[in-house]
Design a protein around this motif. Sequence first.
Motif, short mmCIF file in Angstrom:
data_model
loop_
_atom_site.label_atom_id
_atom_site.label_comp_id
_atom_site.label_asym_id
_atom_site.label_seq_id
_atom_site.Cartn_x
_atom_site.Cartn_y
_atom_site.Cartn_z
N ALA A 167 0.76 -1.28 -0.05
CA ALA A 167 0.11 -0.04 0.03
C ALA A 167 0.99 1.29 0.18
N VAL A 217 1.02 4.31 -2.78
CA VAL A 217 0.97 5.73 -2.29
C VAL A 217 2.10 6.44 -2.79
N GLY A 261 -4.96 8.76 -2.33
CA GLY A 261 -5.83 8.89 -1.02
C GLY A 261 -6.63 9.82 -1.12
N ARG A 276 -8.84 12.95 0.55
CA ARG A 276 -8.65 13.82 1.54
C ARG A 276 -9.55 14.18 2.34
N LYS A 277 -9.20 14.22 3.72
CA LYS A 277 -10.30 14.54 4.94
C LYS A 277 -10.59 15.94 4.81
N ARG A 333 -4.67 12.50 4.44
CA ARG A 333 -5.14 11.76 3.28
C ARG A 333 -5.11 10.40 3.75
N VAL A 334 -6.25 9.47 3.36
CA VAL A 334 -6.55 8.13 3.61
C VAL A 334 -6.41 7.28 2.58
N PHE A 335 -5.71 6.19 2.45
CA PHE A 335 -5.79 5.03 1.50
C PHE A 335 -6.37 4.03 2.10
N LYS A 336 -7.34 3.29 1.42
CA LYS A 336 -7.96 2.16 1.94
C LYS A 336 -7.54 0.85 1.28
N LEU A 356 -6.69 1.22 6.95
CA LEU A 356 -6.77 2.61 6.57
C LEU A 356 -4.99 2.95 6.61
N GLY A 366 -2.86 6.39 6.82
CA GLY A 366 -3.12 7.67 6.74
C GLY A 366 -1.96 8.34 6.80
N TYR A 367 -1.68 9.38 5.79
CA TYR A 367 -0.78 10.33 5.37
C TYR A 367 -0.75 11.50 5.18
#
Length: 93
Positions: free
Chosen positions: A29, A33, A40, A42-43, A51-54, A63, A65-66
């Motif tokens: 993952a 990224v 990802g 954006r929150k 940013r979150v990549f699932k 998840l 998070g970066y």
Amino acid sequence: MTWTVLQTRRFSRQYKKLHDNTATDVDSAVDEVRQNPEIGVRKRGDLAELRVFKFHSAGQLYLLGYTLDEEVYLIYLEAVGPHENFYRDLKRN
């Protein structure tokens, strides 16, 4: 230009606790990224920078998070874990 990936202390502590097969999935993952940092979602609100990549590992949703620093092409890995309480734990620290 290639992106450089750095880990935060929170991420490295969470990563150490993962099983080997899940850690392998996290590594792939992170590679995804690195190749496309915009992948990802954006929150909003308190976590607007995040940013979150699932991705799935061992039949469970995880998840990653970066945050990005686009001026120097850095990806900061903030947190990794199952969906359960992921955002609550991020807000806490």
